[in-house]
Design an enzyme around this catalytic site. Structure first.
Site: not given
Ligand code: APR
Length: 249
Positions: A102-103, A69, A120, A194, A153, A237
């Protein structure tokens, strides 16, 4: 690829006042952000994106999932909105255009669109995986690594997890409610980039159609939604959306 929009598609765009645009990974493909079903490259060649985006992968190897990520966040930061993102922002000068995406990137926002729902989640909203406390922005490392331990955390010592919805996790309630409300108020729904395989997001075009709202799919390929929409335009797109926005403005 068609250079003009199909007549019925152009007419719908011209007359619509309340447009909902449901976007998926293909929306950002021309910005250089790989889709989920694309093969991955480089460090991530051997991994399947759909397997990394799971609670199972996180529980088994959080350092791997966090590093992936972080790499994606860095890639999105380097990317710029494409002509499709910009066209949707332009379209909103002539109509109320609401984005339901959804991105997990922020390319619609950076283009200037009104994003009513990130169904999401977001790459840029990490939170504690134990107590849920949001983390401040975490900068990706300069050198991408295959494993990076997530920060801990301050309150409970849990790990920072990406603020995204993984396969098998429930959607956040408020964005989902906003998406439903936007569809209920729409007179046109445009579905862009999508594959339509991940529910409940993939159920939104059918809900629109059942409510009598015309639906258009913009995608270079056949998808699971193709049979469920009223009109199809086989284009990308960045090619199609500027033409649609020009019809409307
Ligand atoms: N323009 C428009 N569509 C495109 C383009 C393009 N330039 N390039 C590819 N596409 C289409 C593909 O044909 C495909 O239908 O984009 C779609 C991408 O499909 P997916 O990778 O499955 O992306 P998405 O539908 O957004 O995935 C849904 O699944 O992995 C989870 O949570 C993740 O939000 C994601 C969800």
């Amino acid at each position: 690829m068609a250079l003009d929009a199909p007549t019925e598609v152009a007419d719908l765009a011209r007359h619509a006042r309340n447009v909902v645009v449901l976007t998926g990974a293909g929306m950002s493909a021309e910005s250089g952000v790989p889709t989920f079903r694309d093969a991955q490259t480089g460090l991530w060649e051997q991994y399947d994106a759909t397997a990394l985006a799971t609670p199972r992968a996180w529980n088994a190897d959080p350092d791997l999932v966090w590093a992936w990520y972080q790499w994606r966040s860095a890639l999105v930061r380097r990317a710029a909105p494409n002509a499709g993102h910009r066209a949707l922002a332009d379209w909103s000068r002539g109509a109320d255009v609401r984005i339901v995406t959804q991105n997990v990137d922020d390319l619609h926002e950076r283009a200037g669109s009104n994003v009513v729902a990130h169904l999401h989640g977001s790459l840029f909203a990490p939170r504690c995986d134990r107590c849920g406390q949001p983390f401040d922005q975490i900068d990706p490392p300069d050198e991408p690594a295959e494993r990076t331990p997530p920060p801990r955390c301050d309150s409970c010592g849990g790990a920072a997890r990406p603020g995204v919805v993984w396969f098998g996790e429930a959607l956040p309630e408020e964005p989902w409610e906003r998406a439903l409300a936007a569809i209920a108020n729409a007179d046109l729904v445009v579905v862009v980039g999508t594959s339509g395989v991940v529910y409940p997001a993939a159920g939104l075009p059918s809900l629109a159609r059942e409510a009598g709202v015309p639906t258009i799919e913009i995608n270079p390929d056949v998808t699971d939604l193709t049979e469920q929409v009223d009109h199809i335009w086989r284009t990308t797109a960045a090619r199609g959306l500027p033409i649609l926005a020009a019809c409307a403005n």
